[in-house]
Design an enzyme around this catalytic site. Structure first.
Site, PDB file in Angstrom:
ATOM      1  N   HIS A 156      34.756  82.753  95.176  1.00  0.00           N
ATOM      2  CA  HIS A 156      33.640  81.942  95.661  1.00  0.00           C
ATOM      3  C   HIS A 156      34.128  80.800  96.552  1.00  0.00           C
ATOM      4  O   HIS A 156      35.260  80.304  96.400  1.00  0.00           O
ATOM      5  CB  HIS A 156      32.840  81.395  94.487  1.00  0.00           C
ATOM      6  CG  HIS A 156      32.051  82.448  93.773  1.00  0.00           C
ATOM      7  ND1 HIS A 156      31.076  82.155  92.859  1.00  0.00           N
ATOM      8  CD2 HIS A 156      32.081  83.804  93.849  1.00  0.00           C
ATOM      9  CE1 HIS A 156      30.541  83.271  92.398  1.00  0.00           C
ATOM     10  NE2 HIS A 156      31.146  84.287  92.987  1.00  0.00           N
TER      11      HIS A 156
ATOM     12  N   CYS B 159      27.366  78.443  91.166  1.00  0.00           N
ATOM     13  CA  CYS B 159      27.025  79.251  89.996  1.00  0.00           C
ATOM     14  C   CYS B 159      27.625  78.606  88.741  1.00  0.00           C
ATOM     15  O   CYS B 159      28.364  77.627  88.816  1.00  0.00           O
ATOM     16  CB  CYS B 159      27.553  80.677  90.165  1.00  0.00           C
ATOM     17  SG  CYS B 159      29.365  80.808  90.064  1.00  0.00           S
TER      18      CYS B 159
ATOM     19  N   GLU C 106      33.356  77.685  96.661  1.00  0.00           N
ATOM     20  CA  GLU C 106      33.678  76.440  95.965  1.00  0.00           C
ATOM     21  C   GLU C 106      35.114  76.465  95.436  1.00  0.00           C
ATOM     22  O   GLU C 106      35.841  75.473  95.560  1.00  0.00           O
ATOM     23  CB  GLU C 106      32.709  76.237  94.785  1.00  0.00           C
ATOM     24  CG  GLU C 106      31.249  76.146  95.197  1.00  0.00           C
ATOM     25  CD  GLU C 106      30.517  77.493  95.212  1.00  0.00           C
ATOM     26  OE1 GLU C 106      29.282  77.481  95.087  1.00  0.00           O
ATOM     27  OE2 GLU C 106      31.168  78.545  95.360  1.00  0.00           O
TER      28      GLU C 106
ATOM     29  N   CYS D 104      31.620  78.611  88.640  1.00  0.00           N
ATOM     30  CA  CYS D 104      32.175  77.609  89.561  1.00  0.00           C
ATOM     31  C   CYS D 104      31.917  76.199  89.049  1.00  0.00           C
ATOM     32  O   CYS D 104      32.779  75.325  89.140  1.00  0.00           O
ATOM     33  CB  CYS D 104      31.587  77.787  90.953  1.00  0.00           C
ATOM     34  SG  CYS D 104      32.195  79.252  91.827  1.00  0.00           S
TER      35      CYS D 104
END
Length: 152
Positions: free
Chosen positions: A71, A97, A73, A100
């Site tokens: 992801h 999410c 992040e 994360c």
């Protein structure tokens, strides 16, 4: 609009640009990590590991893609050459999410800024986004969510 809101929207626009670098054909996500003096620490977008080949067929196979993708992040956090405690993380086009958010909170991020998720995103990620918000609140991470129309 106050000074902080102007900076927030600038960095969200940058996160939008960074998201366009992703090769994922279905969901392009960008993240920008900043210090409280509005300087950029790092950026990231969703994609495969640095040395993992970006094969189109892997992105088109959902099962393979989900097993390999990192992801945005996490990429932004991993690409930081300094500590990230007390930084702000900007994400586009929706908040982090659950998985994360757990890492974001534990790394000491003090603020997360994003956009209100679309109905399409909510239909797929609602439970994860709700759980993510709870995690961030538990760690006293400030959450600021703008309306997507604010970026125009």
């Amino acid at each position: 609009m106050n000074r902080q809101e102007k900076w927030d929207l600038r960095f969200l626009k940058l996160a939008k640009e960074v998201s366009s670098w992703s090769k994922d054909p279905s969901t392009k996500v960008g993240a920008v990590l900043t210090r409280n003096v509005n300087s950029i620490v790092s950026m990231g977008y969703n994609g495969f590991e640095e040395f993992d080949p970006d094969l189109e067929e892997d992105y088109l196979n959902r099962e393979v893609k989900l097993s390999k993708i990192i992801h945005a992040e996490i990429n932004a956090l991993n690409h930081s050459s300094t500590g990230v405690s007390h930084c702000t993380l900007y994400t586009y086009p929706f908040p982090p999410c659950y998985e994360c958010s757990r890492i974001i909170a534990k790394r000491g991020i003090s603020r997360v800024v994003s956009l209100k998720p679309s109905l399409e995103i909510l239909s797929r990620w609602e439970e994860s986004l709700f759980s993510a918000e709870c995690v961030l609140e538990d760690y006293d991470v400030e959450i600021k969510v703008y309306d997507p129309s604010d970026l125009i």
